[in-house]
Design a protein around this motif. Sequence first.
Motif, PDB file in Angstrom:
ATOM      1  N   THR A  35       0.828  -1.209   0.000  1.00 19.38           N
ATOM      2  CA  THR A  35       0.000   0.000   0.000  1.00 19.38           C
ATOM      3  C   THR A  35       0.858   1.252   0.000  1.00 19.38           C
ATOM      4  OG1 THR A  35      -1.734  -1.178   1.222  1.00 19.38           O
ATOM      5  CG2 THR A  35      -1.828   1.224   1.219  1.00 19.38           C
ATOM      6  N   ALA A  36       1.947   1.226   0.763  1.00 20.97           N
ATOM      7  CA  ALA A  36       2.838   2.379   0.804  1.00 20.97           C
ATOM      8  C   ALA A  36       3.496   2.621  -0.554  1.00 20.97           C
ATOM      9  CB  ALA A  36       3.905   2.173   1.883  1.00 20.97           C
ATOM     10  N   LEU A  37       3.795   1.538  -1.274  1.00 25.37           N
ATOM     11  CA  LEU A  37       4.436   1.688  -2.578  1.00 25.37           C
ATOM     12  C   LEU A  37       3.540   2.410  -3.578  1.00 25.37           C
ATOM     13  CD1 LEU A  37       6.326  -1.680  -3.248  1.00 25.37           C
ATOM     14  CD2 LEU A  37       7.323   0.586  -3.006  1.00 25.37           C
ATOM     15  N   VAL A  38       2.250   2.128  -3.534  1.00 24.35           N
ATOM     16  CA  VAL A  38       1.332   2.727  -4.505  1.00 24.35           C
ATOM     17  C   VAL A  38       0.654   3.979  -3.963  1.00 24.35           C
ATOM     18  CG1 VAL A  38       0.904   0.499  -5.585  1.00 24.35           C
ATOM     19  CG2 VAL A  38      -0.613   1.286  -3.769  1.00 24.35           C
ATOM     20  N   SER A  39       0.974   4.404  -2.755  1.00 24.23           N
ATOM     21  CA  SER A  39       0.315   5.562  -2.155  1.00 24.23           C
ATOM     22  C   SER A  39       0.498   6.853  -2.943  1.00 24.23           C
ATOM     23  CB  SER A  39       0.795   5.753  -0.708  1.00 24.23           C
ATOM     24  OG  SER A  39       2.198   5.972  -0.662  1.00 24.23           O
ATOM     25  N   PRO A  40       1.635   7.086  -3.640  1.00 25.13           N
ATOM     26  CA  PRO A  40       1.720   8.322  -4.435  1.00 25.13           C
ATOM     27  C   PRO A  40       0.646   8.456  -5.499  1.00 25.13           C
ATOM     28  CG  PRO A  40       3.907   7.415  -4.101  1.00 25.13           C
ATOM     29  CD  PRO A  40       2.934   6.398  -3.585  1.00 25.13           C
ATOM     30  N   LEU A  41       0.097   7.328  -5.977  1.00 29.11           N
ATOM     31  CA  LEU A  41      -0.973   7.393  -6.971  1.00 29.11           C
ATOM     32  C   LEU A  41      -2.270   7.925  -6.375  1.00 29.11           C
ATOM     33  CD1 LEU A  41      -0.493   3.989  -8.849  1.00 29.11           C
ATOM     34  CD2 LEU A  41       0.301   6.245  -9.540  1.00 29.11           C
ATOM     35  N   ALA A  62      12.133  12.658  -7.578  1.00 27.70           N
ATOM     36  CA  ALA A  62      10.688  12.884  -7.591  1.00 27.70           C
ATOM     37  C   ALA A  62      10.006  12.014  -8.633  1.00 27.70           C
ATOM     38  CB  ALA A  62      10.393  14.356  -7.849  1.00 27.70           C
ATOM     39  N   HIS A  63      10.628  11.860  -9.785  1.00 26.31           N
ATOM     40  CA  HIS A  63      10.031  11.029 -10.828  1.00 26.31           C
ATOM     41  C   HIS A  63      10.122   9.547 -10.472  1.00 26.31           C
ATOM     42  CE1 HIS A  63       9.317  13.830 -14.395  1.00 26.31           C
ATOM     43  NE2 HIS A  63       9.576  14.601 -13.354  1.00 26.31           N
ATOM     44  N   LEU A  64      11.093   9.171  -9.661  1.00 25.31           N
ATOM     45  CA  LEU A  64      11.107   7.806  -9.141  1.00 25.31           C
ATOM     46  C   LEU A  64       9.892   7.556  -8.244  1.00 25.31           C
ATOM     47  CD1 LEU A  64      14.877   7.245  -8.250  1.00 25.31           C
ATOM     48  CD2 LEU A  64      13.553   6.054  -9.994  1.00 25.31           C
ATOM     49  N   VAL A  65       9.546   8.553  -7.442  1.00 21.80           N
ATOM     50  CA  VAL A  65       8.365   8.440  -6.597  1.00 21.80           C
ATOM     51  C   VAL A  65       7.111   8.296  -7.453  1.00 21.80           C
ATOM     52  CG1 VAL A  65       6.966   9.631  -4.858  1.00 21.80           C
ATOM     53  CG2 VAL A  65       9.458   9.734  -4.722  1.00 21.80           C
ATOM     54  N   ILE A  66       7.106   8.951  -8.618  1.00 21.98           N
ATOM     55  CA  ILE A  66       5.949   8.902  -9.511  1.00 21.98           C
ATOM     56  C   ILE A  66       5.862   7.567 -10.247  1.00 21.98           C
ATOM     57  CG2 ILE A  66       4.897   9.948 -11.557  1.00 21.98           C
ATOM     58  CD1 ILE A  66       6.296  12.571 -10.709  1.00 21.98           C
ATOM     59  N   THR A  67       7.003   7.076 -10.730  1.00 20.49           N
ATOM     60  CA  THR A  67       6.992   5.889 -11.593  1.00 20.49           C
ATOM     61  C   THR A  67       7.008   4.575 -10.824  1.00 20.49           C
ATOM     62  OG1 THR A  67       9.429   5.986 -11.761  1.00 20.49           O
ATOM     63  CG2 THR A  67       8.150   7.130 -13.453  1.00 20.49           C
ATOM     64  N   LEU A  68       7.587   4.560  -9.631  1.00 25.51           N
ATOM     65  CA  LEU A  68       7.700   3.308  -8.881  1.00 25.51           C
ATOM     66  C   LEU A  68       6.350   2.649  -8.601  1.00 25.51           C
ATOM     67  CD1 LEU A  68       9.660   1.341  -7.549  1.00 25.51           C
ATOM     68  CD2 LEU A  68       9.514   2.711  -5.448  1.00 25.51           C
ATOM     69  N   PRO A  74       2.634  18.520 -12.634  1.00 28.16           N
ATOM     70  CA  PRO A  74       2.329  19.024 -11.293  1.00 28.16           C
ATOM     71  C   PRO A  74       3.460  18.885 -10.292  1.00 28.16           C
ATOM     72  CG  PRO A  74       0.512  17.708 -12.139  1.00 28.16           C
ATOM     73  CD  PRO A  74       1.664  17.509 -13.073  1.00 28.16           C
ATOM     74  N   VAL A  75       4.245  17.806 -10.382  1.00 28.25           N
ATOM     75  CA  VAL A  75       5.354  17.607  -9.451  1.00 28.25           C
ATOM     76  C   VAL A  75       6.600  18.345  -9.936  1.00 28.25           C
ATOM     77  CG1 VAL A  75       6.895  15.892  -8.417  1.00 28.25           C
ATOM     78  CG2 VAL A  75       4.445  15.415  -8.621  1.00 28.25           C
ATOM     79  N   SER A  76       6.866  18.261 -11.231  1.00 29.31           N
ATOM     80  CA  SER A  76       8.100  18.844 -11.776  1.00 29.31           C
ATOM     81  C   SER A  76       8.162  20.357 -11.611  1.00 29.31           C
ATOM     82  CB  SER A  76       8.231  18.485 -13.263  1.00 29.31           C
ATOM     83  OG  SER A  76       8.232  17.091 -13.453  1.00 29.31           O
ATOM     84  N   LEU A 113       1.685  16.250  -3.793  1.00 33.45           N
ATOM     85  CA  LEU A 113       2.924  15.478  -3.810  1.00 33.45           C
ATOM     86  C   LEU A 113       4.116  16.366  -4.138  1.00 33.45           C
ATOM     87  CD1 LEU A 113       4.200  12.670  -3.571  1.00 33.45           C
ATOM     88  CD2 LEU A 113       3.746  12.327  -5.996  1.00 33.45           C
ATOM     89  N   GLY A 114       3.957  17.284  -5.096  1.00 36.64           N
ATOM     90  CA  GLY A 114       5.045  18.185  -5.455  1.00 36.64           C
ATOM     91  C   GLY A 114       5.447  19.084  -4.308  1.00 36.64           C
ATOM     92  N   ILE A 115       4.469  19.649  -3.609  1.00 36.90           N
ATOM     93  CA  ILE A 115       4.784  20.517  -2.468  1.00 36.90           C
ATOM     94  C   ILE A 115       5.457  19.719  -1.357  1.00 36.90           C
ATOM     95  CG2 ILE A 115       3.757  21.952  -0.659  1.00 36.90           C
ATOM     96  CD1 ILE A 115       1.607  22.753  -2.663  1.00 36.90           C
ATOM     97  N   ALA A 116       4.962  18.511  -1.106  1.00 37.99           N
ATOM     98  CA  ALA A 116       5.547  17.678  -0.049  1.00 37.99           C
ATOM     99  C   ALA A 116       7.002  17.329  -0.376  1.00 37.99           C
ATOM    100  CB  ALA A 116       4.725  16.411   0.120  1.00 37.99           C
ATOM    101  N   LEU A 117       7.278  16.968  -1.629  1.00 38.24           N
ATOM    102  CA  LEU A 117       8.654  16.646  -2.012  1.00 38.24           C
ATOM    103  C   LEU A 117       9.549  17.880  -1.922  1.00 38.24           C
ATOM    104  CD1 LEU A 117       7.972  14.306  -5.073  1.00 38.24           C
ATOM    105  CD2 LEU A 117       8.950  13.644  -2.871  1.00 38.24           C
ATOM    106  N   LEU A 118       9.035  19.024  -2.339  1.00 36.64           N
ATOM    107  CA  LEU A 118       9.821  20.252  -2.256  1.00 36.64           C
ATOM    108  C   LEU A 118      10.199  20.562  -0.817  1.00 36.64           C
ATOM    109  CD1 LEU A 118      10.990  22.855  -3.513  1.00 36.64           C
ATOM    110  CD2 LEU A 118       8.713  23.882  -3.250  1.00 36.64           C
TER     111      LEU A 118
END
Length: 265
Positions: free
Chosen positions: A101-107, A137-143, A204-206, A114-119
Motif C-alpha cells: 500500500t505504501a508503494l502505490v500511495s503516491p498514486l 521525484a520522478h522515481l516516486v511517480i513511476t515506482l 504538477p510535481v516537476s 505530492l510536489g509541495i511535499a517533495l519540495l
Amino acid sequence: MIRAAIVVCWVMAIGLALFLIVPLLVIAAASFSPTPVFDLPLTGASTRWYGRIGRLDGFWPSLLLSLQIALLSTAISLVSGTLAAIAIARGKLPGAGIFATALVSPLMMPGLVLGIALLQGFRAVGFTMPGATLLVAHLVITLPYVARTMIAGLARFDFTLIEAARTLGCTYPGSVLRVMVPALAPSFLIAGIFSFLASFDNYPVSIFLADVRTKTLPIRMLQYIEEAPDPTLAALSTLILTGTVILLFVSDRVVGLHRMAGTSD
C-alpha cells in the motif's frame, strides 16, 4: 429489459469515448491551421507549425532532459519495483500488505500535494540540486506503476520454476533472468510504458522542483503557451500523441494488449 440495459451501456461507452477523443482531434486539427491562431473550423491546411517545433526557445534541452529523466526513472523503477514486488509476492516480508500500500500511495495523492511535499522534504534535508531532485521525484511517480503491475504479474507466476531451474544447475540470478524475466515480459513492458509516459508527461510535481535552467518539456510547453500562443504547441502535442499511439501499436504487435492488460496468458 436486458436488451435496453445493453443499449444504454453501449451509448454510455460511445459517449465516453467521444468525450475523451474529440478534444484530441480538435488539437490535431488546430495544428494544421493556416493562421497563427487556434482557428476552427479550418479555412485551409498548413504544416508550417510542425517545422517551427525545433526552433522553439529551449525546446531541445527540455526534450533531452525529459527523455533522460523518464528513461532513468523508468529503468531504476523497473529494477527496484520488481525486487519489491518479488519480496511482497513471496509472502516472506513482514507487513507485506502495508508495504504494498505504501508503494502505490503516491498514486492516491494529487500531483500538486505530492510536489509541495517533495519540495519541502528536499529543502528540509538540504537536497536542492534541480536535476537530482527531479530524478528522485520522478522515481516516486513511476515506482508505483511498476510495483503494482509486477505484483499483479507475479501473483500468477509459478515460483517453483525458479527452483526447477536451480536444480538443473542455474544460479538464482541466472534462473531469474532465464525463467522469470521472459515469463513476465508483458508485465515489464506495460510497467515500463506507463512509467515512461507518467514521467515524460508529468507537470504538477516537476514544476515545484525545476529552476530557470532546468525545465522539462511540459513546463516549457506551458511557458510557451503563456508567452506566444500559436498552433506550434498544438503541433507538438499532436506529435507526442502520435508517438504514444505508435508505442501502443508496436506493443500490441509484439506482445498483445490483451496480455499486457492481464486478460490472457
